[in-house]
Design a protein around this motif. Structure first.
Motif, PDB file in Angstrom:
ATOM      1  N   UNK A  13       0.741  -1.246   0.007  1.00  0.00           N
ATOM      2  CA  UNK A  13      -0.143  -0.078   0.069  1.00  0.00           C
ATOM      3  C   UNK A  13       0.849   1.276  -0.208  1.00  0.00           C
ATOM      4  N   UNK A  14       2.223   1.037   0.132  1.00  0.00           N
ATOM      5  CA  UNK A  14       3.059   2.179   0.286  1.00  0.00           C
ATOM      6  C   UNK A  14       3.002   3.312  -0.773  1.00  0.00           C
ATOM      7  N   UNK A  15       2.619   2.836  -2.156  1.00  0.00           N
ATOM      8  CA  UNK A  15       2.582   3.884  -3.300  1.00  0.00           C
ATOM      9  C   UNK A  15       1.456   4.823  -3.030  1.00  0.00           C
ATOM     10  N   UNK A  16       0.459   4.193  -2.677  1.00  0.00           N
ATOM     11  CA  UNK A  16      -0.847   5.024  -2.560  1.00  0.00           C
ATOM     12  C   UNK A  16      -0.667   6.019  -1.180  1.00  0.00           C
ATOM     13  N   UNK A  17      -0.304   5.545  -0.256  1.00  0.00           N
ATOM     14  CA  UNK A  17       0.054   6.053   1.165  1.00  0.00           C
ATOM     15  C   UNK A  17       0.870   7.184   0.853  1.00  0.00           C
ATOM     16  N   UNK A  18       1.911   7.365   0.043  1.00  0.00           N
ATOM     17  CA  UNK A  18       2.980   8.184  -0.109  1.00  0.00           C
ATOM     18  C   UNK A  18       2.187   9.238  -0.962  1.00  0.00           C
ATOM     19  N   UNK A  19       1.492   8.809  -1.852  1.00  0.00           N
ATOM     20  CA  UNK A  19       0.922   9.850  -3.027  1.00  0.00           C
ATOM     21  C   UNK A  19      -0.109  10.594  -1.992  1.00  0.00           C
ATOM     22  N   UNK A  20      -1.001  10.216  -1.090  1.00  0.00           N
ATOM     23  CA  UNK A  20      -1.601  10.910  -0.529  1.00  0.00           C
ATOM     24  C   UNK A  20      -0.913  11.881   0.583  1.00  0.00           C
ATOM     25  N   UNK A  21      -0.085  11.270   1.185  1.00  0.00           N
ATOM     26  CA  UNK A  21       0.836  12.016   2.025  1.00  0.00           C
ATOM     27  C   UNK A  21       1.618  13.461   1.322  1.00  0.00           C
ATOM     28  N   UNK A  22       1.891  13.211   0.191  1.00  0.00           N
ATOM     29  CA  UNK A  22       2.687  14.257  -0.573  1.00  0.00           C
ATOM     30  C   UNK A  22       1.555  15.218  -1.007  1.00  0.00           C
ATOM     31  N   UNK A  23       0.567  14.654  -1.438  1.00  0.00           N
ATOM     32  CA  UNK A  23      -0.629  15.598  -2.019  1.00  0.00           C
ATOM     33  C   UNK A  23      -1.479  16.520  -0.625  1.00  0.00           C
ATOM     34  N   UNK A  24      -1.158  16.042   0.235  1.00  0.00           N
ATOM     35  CA  UNK A  24      -1.681  16.718   1.793  1.00  0.00           C
ATOM     36  C   UNK A  24      -0.957  17.601   2.320  1.00  0.00           C
ATOM     37  N   UNK A  26       2.995  19.744   3.086  1.00  0.00           N
ATOM     38  CA  UNK A  26       4.039  20.566   2.561  1.00  0.00           C
ATOM     39  C   UNK A  26       5.355  19.982   2.621  1.00  0.00           C
ATOM     40  N   UNK A  27       5.505  19.184   4.021  1.00  0.00           N
ATOM     41  CA  UNK A  27       6.583  18.572   4.560  1.00  0.00           C
ATOM     42  C   UNK A  27       6.241  16.998   4.661  1.00  0.00           C
ATOM     43  N   UNK A  28       6.055  16.256   3.553  1.00  0.00           N
ATOM     44  CA  UNK A  28       5.543  14.914   3.791  1.00  0.00           C
ATOM     45  C   UNK A  28       6.521  14.013   4.367  1.00  0.00           C
ATOM     46  N   UNK A  29       6.033  12.944   4.809  1.00  0.00           N
ATOM     47  CA  UNK A  29       6.791  11.665   5.398  1.00  0.00           C
ATOM     48  C   UNK A  29       7.448  10.968   3.808  1.00  0.00           C
ATOM     49  N   UNK A  30       8.541  10.474   4.217  1.00  0.00           N
ATOM     50  CA  UNK A  30       9.097   9.842   3.036  1.00  0.00           C
ATOM     51  C   UNK A  30       8.619   8.294   2.932  1.00  0.00           C
ATOM     52  N   UNK A  31       8.631   7.683   1.797  1.00  0.00           N
ATOM     53  CA  UNK A  31       8.343   6.112   1.858  1.00  0.00           C
ATOM     54  C   UNK A  31       9.246   5.364   2.778  1.00  0.00           C
ATOM     55  N   UNK A  32      10.449   5.918   3.139  1.00  0.00           N
ATOM     56  CA  UNK A  32      11.338   5.196   3.847  1.00  0.00           C
ATOM     57  C   UNK A  32      10.753   5.514   5.277  1.00  0.00           C
ATOM     58  N   UNK A  71      -2.127  11.017  10.798  1.00  0.00           N
ATOM     59  CA  UNK A  71      -3.476  10.791  10.482  1.00  0.00           C
ATOM     60  C   UNK A  71      -3.758  11.621   9.114  1.00  0.00           C
ATOM     61  N   UNK A  72      -3.999  11.280   7.900  1.00  0.00           N
ATOM     62  CA  UNK A  72      -4.076  11.748   6.697  1.00  0.00           C
ATOM     63  C   UNK A  72      -4.982  11.500   5.971  1.00  0.00           C
ATOM     64  N   UNK A  73      -5.775  12.446   5.283  1.00  0.00           N
ATOM     65  CA  UNK A  73      -6.873  12.423   4.486  1.00  0.00           C
ATOM     66  C   UNK A  73      -6.822  12.716   2.897  1.00  0.00           C
ATOM     67  N   UNK A  74      -6.714  12.211   2.028  1.00  0.00           N
ATOM     68  CA  UNK A  74      -6.665  12.843   0.567  1.00  0.00           C
ATOM     69  C   UNK A  74      -7.392  13.949   0.686  1.00  0.00           C
ATOM     70  N   UNK A  75      -6.561  15.024   0.072  1.00  0.00           N
ATOM     71  CA  UNK A  75      -7.403  16.376  -0.136  1.00  0.00           C
ATOM     72  C   UNK A  75      -8.644  16.372  -1.002  1.00  0.00           C
TER      73      UNK A  75
END
Length: 148
Positions: A13-24, A26-32, A71-75
């Motif tokens: 699920x990491x690609x979807x998680x990271x996509x939401x994180x980056x969209x939501x 300014x300073x997103x968590x990395x995949x790592x 806790x993050x929700x897709x914008x």
């Protein structure tokens, strides 16, 4: 009110998680960072709409406490109850696991998140100076707790 599915998340699920994180953020968590959370055994749960991940939570267990790390929700679907849905599922699983409280840090300027947390029963118990990166410096965090 819309209904969503809820399920544990894993490495696939990491690609979807990271996509939401980056969209939501300014300073997103990395995949790592998410990989480290999975390796450490933290609980990652997702909210799904028609099979599509729309939000997630990352929770660390420490004795009888749960620490909500993210806790993050897709914008595209924010302010529709997905965050509250994730919090309610967290409370259910925390109670079932014998937790007595949930603790979190939130950006002091994140009014929408603070309003959600307060409406769910969180109260401020502390303050962390310059906790988060921010444009031109650092931003303080409010430390909040909800007794279960």
């Amino acid at each position: 009110m819309p209904t969503w599915d809820w399920a544990a998340l894993a490495g696939e699920d990491l690609p979807e998680i990271v996509a939401i994180e980056e969209a939501a953020h300014s300073y997103p968590w990395s995949e790592a960072i998410f990989e480290d959370c999975l390796r450490a055994g933290y609980r990652l749960d997702g909210a799904f709409s028609r099979g599509q991940l729309i939000g997630y939570s990352v929770v660390m267990s420490v004795l009888d406490e749960r620490h909500l790390l993210n806790l993050c929700v897709d914008p595209a679907v924010q302010r529709r109850g997905v965050g509250r849905f994730l919090l309610e599922r967290l409370f259910e699983s925390a109670r079932a696991g014998g937790a007595r409280c949930v603790i979190l840090e939130v950006r002091a300027g994140n009014d929408a998140a603070i309003a959600l947390y307060e409406s769910a029963g969180f109260t401020e118990i502390g303050h962390r100076k310059a906790y988060y990166p921010a444009p031109g410096g650092r931003e303080d965090a409010r430390v909040m707790r909800c007794l279960l």
